[in-house]
Design an enzyme around this catalytic site. Structure first.
Site, PDB file in Angstrom:
ATOM      1  N   GLN A  78      35.906   2.723  50.650  1.00 52.69           N
ATOM      2  CA  GLN A  78      35.756   3.058  49.394  1.00 52.69           C
ATOM      3  C   GLN A  78      36.255   4.816  49.811  1.00 52.69           C
ATOM      4  O   GLN A  78      35.881   5.639  50.028  1.00 52.69           O
ATOM      5  CB  GLN A  78      34.322   3.524  49.131  1.00 52.69           C
ATOM      6  N   PHE A  79      37.641   4.844  49.223  1.00 56.49           N
ATOM      7  CA  PHE A  79      38.119   6.119  49.490  1.00 56.49           C
ATOM      8  C   PHE A  79      37.644   7.196  48.564  1.00 56.49           C
ATOM      9  O   PHE A  79      37.878   8.231  49.075  1.00 56.49           O
ATOM     10  CB  PHE A  79      39.879   5.798  48.967  1.00 56.49           C
ATOM     11  N   THR A  80      37.176   6.991  47.488  1.00 58.32           N
ATOM     12  CA  THR A  80      36.631   8.031  46.718  1.00 58.32           C
ATOM     13  C   THR A  80      35.349   8.761  47.408  1.00 58.32           C
ATOM     14  O   THR A  80      35.433   9.895  47.062  1.00 58.32           O
ATOM     15  CB  THR A  80      35.930   7.628  45.261  1.00 58.32           C
TER      16      THR A  80
END
Length: 146
Positions: A78-80
């Site tokens: 989850q890059f966010t």
């Protein structure tokens, strides 16, 4: 490297109509790679995920780890999670590793967790739009950083 961990009684990841990862009691870990994460950080995160004491012992204290209980682990990229939210009203993702760098980091984390975990290690699908469902146990949630 960042990981938001949640103690769960169950969790699953779906891509479209397909379940790509599913676990029983254990941890759901949302993971973000940061630019330049060295191998040592990846190995340290794997160790933290498996050894962080968030499960109750017989006295009700958080003294047992995922490794101790042989629980399951669901890893979801989850890059966010690495977003810079300090200013303005829109997140900046410059603090997240780009996909070409992040994917091998995530894959190395998955491989290391599978190597050292006594329980099952499942994953989501990198760069896919995923639906994550969980039953948070507690609720218990921690942000780990290496």
């Amino acid at each position: 490297m960042l990981a938001l961990i949640q103690r769960v009684t169950e969790a699953k990841v779906e891509v479209g109509a397909d379940t790509v990862g599913s676990i029983g009691p254990g941890l759901l870990a949302l993971v973000a790679a940061e630019p330049g994460d060295p191998e040592g950080r990846i190995l340290k995160m794997a160790e933290k995920l498996l050894r962080y004491r968030v499960f109750a012992d017989d006295a009700g204290k958080m003294n047992r780890s995922l490794h101790d209980i042989a629980g399951d682990l669901l890893l979801v990229s989850q890059f966010t999670l690495a977003a810079d939210t300090a200013s303005g009203l829109r997140p900046s993702f410059s603090s997240a590793a780009p996909p070409a760098e992040a994917e091998p980091i995530f894959d190395k984390l998955v491989a290391e967790c599978r190597r050292i975990s006594p329980g099952r290690v499942e994953t989501g699908r990198f760069r896919a739009h995923m639906t994550v469902s969980l039953v948070n146990d507690g609720p218990v949630t921690f942000l780990l950083r290496t």
